[in-house]
Design a protein around this motif. Sequence first.
Motif, PDB file in Angstrom:
ATOM      1  N   MET A   1       0.813  -1.212  -0.014  1.00  0.00           N
ATOM      2  CA  MET A   1      -0.071   0.023   0.015  1.00  0.00           C
ATOM      3  C   MET A   1       0.863   1.225   0.034  1.00  0.00           C
ATOM      4  O   MET A   1       1.830   1.194   0.713  1.00  0.00           O
ATOM      5  CB  MET A   1      -0.876   0.116   1.063  1.00  0.00           C
ATOM      6  N   THR A   2       0.469   2.211  -0.932  1.00  0.00           N
ATOM      7  CA  THR A   2       1.071   3.460  -0.914  1.00  0.00           C
ATOM      8  C   THR A   2       0.733   4.288   0.152  1.00  0.00           C
ATOM      9  O   THR A   2      -0.369   4.386   0.779  1.00  0.00           O
ATOM     10  CB  THR A   2       1.125   4.089  -2.353  1.00  0.00           C
ATOM     11  N   THR A   3       1.842   5.187   0.839  1.00  0.00           N
ATOM     12  CA  THR A   3       1.412   6.373   1.649  1.00  0.00           C
ATOM     13  C   THR A   3       1.875   7.614   1.069  1.00  0.00           C
ATOM     14  O   THR A   3       2.666   7.586   0.179  1.00  0.00           O
ATOM     15  CB  THR A   3       2.123   6.237   2.918  1.00  0.00           C
ATOM     16  N   THR A   4       1.184   8.600   1.433  1.00  0.00           N
ATOM     17  CA  THR A   4       1.358   9.973   0.850  1.00  0.00           C
ATOM     18  C   THR A   4       1.505  10.960   1.853  1.00  0.00           C
ATOM     19  O   THR A   4       0.425  10.956   2.688  1.00  0.00           O
ATOM     20  CB  THR A   4      -0.024  10.253  -0.196  1.00  0.00           C
ATOM     21  N   HIS A   5       2.211  12.036   1.585  1.00  0.00           N
ATOM     22  CA  HIS A   5       2.452  13.052   2.558  1.00  0.00           C
ATOM     23  C   HIS A   5       2.988  14.165   1.583  1.00  0.00           C
ATOM     24  O   HIS A   5       3.628  14.072   0.754  1.00  0.00           O
ATOM     25  CB  HIS A   5       2.991  12.815   3.782  1.00  0.00           C
ATOM     26  N   VAL A   6       2.564  15.377   2.200  1.00  0.00           N
ATOM     27  CA  VAL A   6       3.006  16.590   1.315  1.00  0.00           C
ATOM     28  C   VAL A   6       4.185  17.324   2.339  1.00  0.00           C
ATOM     29  O   VAL A   6       4.329  17.397   3.509  1.00  0.00           O
ATOM     30  CB  VAL A   6       2.016  17.837   1.260  1.00  0.00           C
ATOM     31  N   GLU A   7       5.482  17.492   1.435  1.00  0.00           N
ATOM     32  CA  GLU A   7       6.610  17.854   2.222  1.00  0.00           C
ATOM     33  C   GLU A   7       6.924  19.551   1.613  1.00  0.00           C
ATOM     34  O   GLU A   7       6.768  19.710   0.623  1.00  0.00           O
ATOM     35  CB  GLU A   7       7.810  17.066   1.805  1.00  0.00           C
ATOM     36  N   THR A   8       7.266  20.200   2.524  1.00  0.00           N
ATOM     37  CA  THR A   8       7.672  21.504   2.275  1.00  0.00           C
ATOM     38  C   THR A   8       9.165  21.669   2.700  1.00  0.00           C
ATOM     39  O   THR A   8       9.362  21.711   3.915  1.00  0.00           O
ATOM     40  CB  THR A   8       6.809  22.761   2.699  1.00  0.00           C
ATOM     41  N   ALA A  83       4.877   7.065  -1.060  1.00  0.00           N
ATOM     42  CA  ALA A  83       6.066   6.173  -0.593  1.00  0.00           C
ATOM     43  C   ALA A  83       5.545   4.727  -0.711  1.00  0.00           C
ATOM     44  O   ALA A  83       4.172   4.174  -0.726  1.00  0.00           O
ATOM     45  CB  ALA A  83       6.384   6.473   0.649  1.00  0.00           C
ATOM     46  N   LEU A  84       6.405   3.632  -1.042  1.00  0.00           N
ATOM     47  CA  LEU A  84       6.085   2.172  -0.957  1.00  0.00           C
ATOM     48  C   LEU A  84       7.191   1.902  -0.192  1.00  0.00           C
ATOM     49  O   LEU A  84       8.546   2.092  -0.242  1.00  0.00           O
ATOM     50  CB  LEU A  84       6.133   1.756  -2.467  1.00  0.00           C
ATOM     51  N   PRO A  85       7.245   0.648   0.551  1.00  0.00           N
ATOM     52  CA  PRO A  85       8.084   0.050   1.085  1.00  0.00           C
ATOM     53  C   PRO A  85       9.280  -0.546   0.162  1.00  0.00           C
ATOM     54  O   PRO A  85       8.869  -0.909  -1.095  1.00  0.00           O
ATOM     55  CB  PRO A  85       7.440  -1.360   1.932  1.00  0.00           C
ATOM     56  N   LEU A  86      10.382  -1.026   0.533  1.00  0.00           N
ATOM     57  CA  LEU A  86      11.601  -1.355  -0.248  1.00  0.00           C
ATOM     58  C   LEU A  86      11.155  -2.769  -1.031  1.00  0.00           C
ATOM     59  O   LEU A  86      11.305  -2.831  -2.065  1.00  0.00           O
ATOM     60  CB  LEU A  86      12.710  -1.822   0.519  1.00  0.00           C
ATOM     61  N   GLU A  87      10.403  -3.366  -0.281  1.00  0.00           N
ATOM     62  CA  GLU A  87      10.053  -4.992  -0.783  1.00  0.00           C
ATOM     63  C   GLU A  87       9.093  -4.886  -2.157  1.00  0.00           C
ATOM     64  O   GLU A  87       8.862  -5.773  -2.667  1.00  0.00           O
ATOM     65  CB  GLU A  87       9.605  -5.693  -0.048  1.00  0.00           C
ATOM     66  N   ALA A  88       8.713  -3.649  -2.425  1.00  0.00           N
ATOM     67  CA  ALA A  88       7.639  -3.448  -3.526  1.00  0.00           C
ATOM     68  C   ALA A  88       8.044  -3.767  -4.823  1.00  0.00           C
ATOM     69  O   ALA A  88       7.302  -4.062  -5.719  1.00  0.00           O
ATOM     70  CB  ALA A  88       7.058  -1.989  -3.476  1.00  0.00           C
ATOM     71  N   GLU A  97       2.931   0.444  -9.323  1.00  0.00           N
ATOM     72  CA  GLU A  97       2.069   1.469  -9.107  1.00  0.00           C
ATOM     73  C   GLU A  97       2.795   2.912  -9.397  1.00  0.00           C
ATOM     74  O   GLU A  97       1.901   3.799  -9.602  1.00  0.00           O
ATOM     75  CB  GLU A  97       2.017   1.633  -7.309  1.00  0.00           C
ATOM     76  N   PHE A  98       4.137   3.087  -9.485  1.00  0.00           N
ATOM     77  CA  PHE A  98       4.657   4.105  -9.574  1.00  0.00           C
ATOM     78  C   PHE A  98       4.783   4.432 -11.211  1.00  0.00           C
ATOM     79  O   PHE A  98       4.616   5.507 -11.602  1.00  0.00           O
ATOM     80  CB  PHE A  98       6.167   4.281  -8.979  1.00  0.00           C
ATOM     81  N   THR A  99       4.984   3.129 -11.799  1.00  0.00           N
ATOM     82  CA  THR A  99       4.998   3.551 -13.520  1.00  0.00           C
ATOM     83  C   THR A  99       3.689   3.852 -13.994  1.00  0.00           C
ATOM     84  O   THR A  99       3.281   4.749 -14.699  1.00  0.00           O
ATOM     85  CB  THR A  99       5.402   2.211 -14.188  1.00  0.00           C
ATOM     86  N   ALA A 100       2.359   3.401 -13.198  1.00  0.00           N
ATOM     87  CA  ALA A 100       1.105   3.889 -13.474  1.00  0.00           C
ATOM     88  C   ALA A 100       1.035   5.428 -13.213  1.00  0.00           C
ATOM     89  O   ALA A 100       0.456   6.412 -14.140  1.00  0.00           O
ATOM     90  CB  ALA A 100       0.084   3.142 -12.935  1.00  0.00           C
ATOM     91  N   LEU A 101       1.498   5.952 -11.946  1.00  0.00           N
ATOM     92  CA  LEU A 101       1.346   7.207 -11.591  1.00  0.00           C
ATOM     93  C   LEU A 101       1.997   8.179 -12.527  1.00  0.00           C
ATOM     94  O   LEU A 101       1.725   9.555 -12.631  1.00  0.00           O
ATOM     95  CB  LEU A 101       1.852   7.337 -10.298  1.00  0.00           C
ATOM     96  N   VAL A 242      -6.994   9.003 -12.110  1.00  0.00           N
ATOM     97  CA  VAL A 242      -7.948   8.100 -12.518  1.00  0.00           C
ATOM     98  C   VAL A 242      -7.330   6.645 -12.549  1.00  0.00           C
ATOM     99  O   VAL A 242      -7.970   5.771 -12.402  1.00  0.00           O
ATOM    100  CB  VAL A 242      -7.922   8.644 -14.153  1.00  0.00           C
ATOM    101  N   ARG A 243      -6.049   6.586 -13.078  1.00  0.00           N
ATOM    102  CA  ARG A 243      -5.563   5.134 -12.768  1.00  0.00           C
ATOM    103  C   ARG A 243      -5.665   4.568 -11.277  1.00  0.00           C
ATOM    104  O   ARG A 243      -5.519   3.439 -11.224  1.00  0.00           O
ATOM    105  CB  ARG A 243      -4.189   5.283 -13.200  1.00  0.00           C
ATOM    106  N   ARG A 244      -5.464   5.502 -10.419  1.00  0.00           N
ATOM    107  CA  ARG A 244      -5.533   5.176  -8.934  1.00  0.00           C
ATOM    108  C   ARG A 244      -6.909   4.683  -8.457  1.00  0.00           C
ATOM    109  O   ARG A 244      -7.293   4.302  -7.378  1.00  0.00           O
ATOM    110  CB  ARG A 244      -4.783   5.956  -8.005  1.00  0.00           C
ATOM    111  N   GLY A 245      -8.011   5.245  -9.444  1.00  0.00           N
ATOM    112  CA  GLY A 245      -9.481   5.012  -9.016  1.00  0.00           C
ATOM    113  C   GLY A 245      -9.782   6.199  -7.815  1.00  0.00           C
ATOM    114  O   GLY A 245     -10.698   5.702  -7.211  1.00  0.00           O
ATOM    115  N   GLU A 246      -9.303   7.024  -7.775  1.00  0.00           N
ATOM    116  CA  GLU A 246      -9.570   8.163  -6.867  1.00  0.00           C
ATOM    117  C   GLU A 246     -10.922   8.671  -7.171  1.00  0.00           C
ATOM    118  O   GLU A 246     -11.561   9.001  -8.118  1.00  0.00           O
ATOM    119  CB  GLU A 246      -8.485   9.376  -6.761  1.00  0.00           C
TER     120      GLU A 246
END
Length: 512
Positions: A1-8, A83-88, A97-101, A242-246
């Motif tokens: 599972m991906t996790t998302t956060h915004v960094e400044t 982010a995704l874990p190393l074992e992804a 997941e990233f190639t789709a994004l 769209v690809r993630r189905g949001e």
Amino acid sequence: MTTTHVETERKYDGAGLPERLDRAPGVSAVEHAGRQDLDAVYYDTPGLCLLRRRITLRRRSGGGDAGWHLKLPVDRDTRREVALPLEAAGPDAVPAEFTALVAAYTRGAGIGPVAHLRTHRAPTVLRDGRGRALAQITEDRVTVQVLAGDGPGGGTRAEISGWTEFEVELDRGSATLLDALEEMFTEAGLIRSRWPSKLARALGGEPSSVPPRAGPAGSAGAAVAAGLRARVEQLLALDAAVRRGEPDSVHRMRVTARRLRSLLKAHRRLFDRRRADPLAAELRWLGRLLGRARDQEVLGELLVEHLDAVPARLRGGDLRGRLTERYARGYRRAWREAVAGLDGARYFALLDELDAFATRPPLRRRAGRDARAYLSATLRREQRRTLERLDRALRMPPGTGRDRALHRARKAAKRARYTADDSRAGLRRRADRRAEEFATRMKRLHKVLGAHQDSVVARQELTVLAADPACRGEAFAHGVLHERQRQVADAAHGRLPGLRRRAGRRKLSRLK
């Protein structure tokens, strides 16, 4: 599972940090955390498509956030990190997941390693009086190997080089703290780095891109091209959603494609039609591709919304559940078809042409006209086109002919609204306010005409359901829903004369 956060964050170059960081506003304690050794491989296409868009994709070990990281720009200082874990995935394969994004940017090109960075990091945490982290400052000593070649693992390796940089990343702190730290850094001899990312610095900068060209400031071409570029960037950003189905992503991407098409059609006198017309046709194809999923979504919402009008004992069991599942299933099927289309050569060719068109639009001589004078004439033309269609529809008796005429008026009002919305860049404040008011009036008209059209489509669907053997026993409920949708149409029709008067005021199109 991906996790998302915004960094400044902000990056700086210089010899060392200020001594009294606890003098920054809100900072009560300065904590020097343990040093870290980070090892990261960065990935891109052979043509560095991601770096060109200020996107970075890496696999990093070491530190507290080891894993795969995809960073997407929000503004100069802010990025959204997925982010995704190393074992992804292993080091020779980017996670699916990233190639789709990033598919809207890579467009079928392969992704492989382009640089290997090792970072020796010394973190400093700034805390408030309650011990909460406000920001983290890091001193990063970076060693880099540029990986040449196209395939996984790269080819020849360039000489090893390196540098030292400082980063400030906000945690609970505000932009005020970020600005205050910058003042302290400047006094200590540190300057803002010109490099937006470590990868850009490792590769000697972002790939050169063709600068936008659309005529002088204040010209019609410049105003329209600015709106065009903004919508193209919005379309690219929505591809990943769209690809993630949001939720609502299909609707937003479809609207953006329609806005782009409306812009090309409304301003066709500015462009070389030999390029603009085929591009508009392809945007229509994209809108229809996305529209099948959106139509299922809208139908489900419309029919379920009015179920309370049907007495519970006459709903034939769990009618709400059956309708919800029917259209959810239809949406999923149409969404999968849409995503398959987004992976096709036709879609990628459309994105290539949009990029080229937005960067160097094929403008005709009249694009050099003053923006206000040109847009006033354009809005007046779109206003007149909308009113003529609406008046024709309002004179017709009820029936399918009037429904079709009102639908044509709806499309005209939508184009008028989009034309005003997307042509405001570069206008002076008073003209911008007038264009905004024009768009608001057309939006109100468009929404009511849209409610009428939705009711027409819903009644047609209810007729189909009545003939479906799987819906046997639901005839009464379908009849009630059909009547409710007819009432919606009648209510919408009753509001149109008043909305027509307000949208038809001539001063709305005078951008002075």
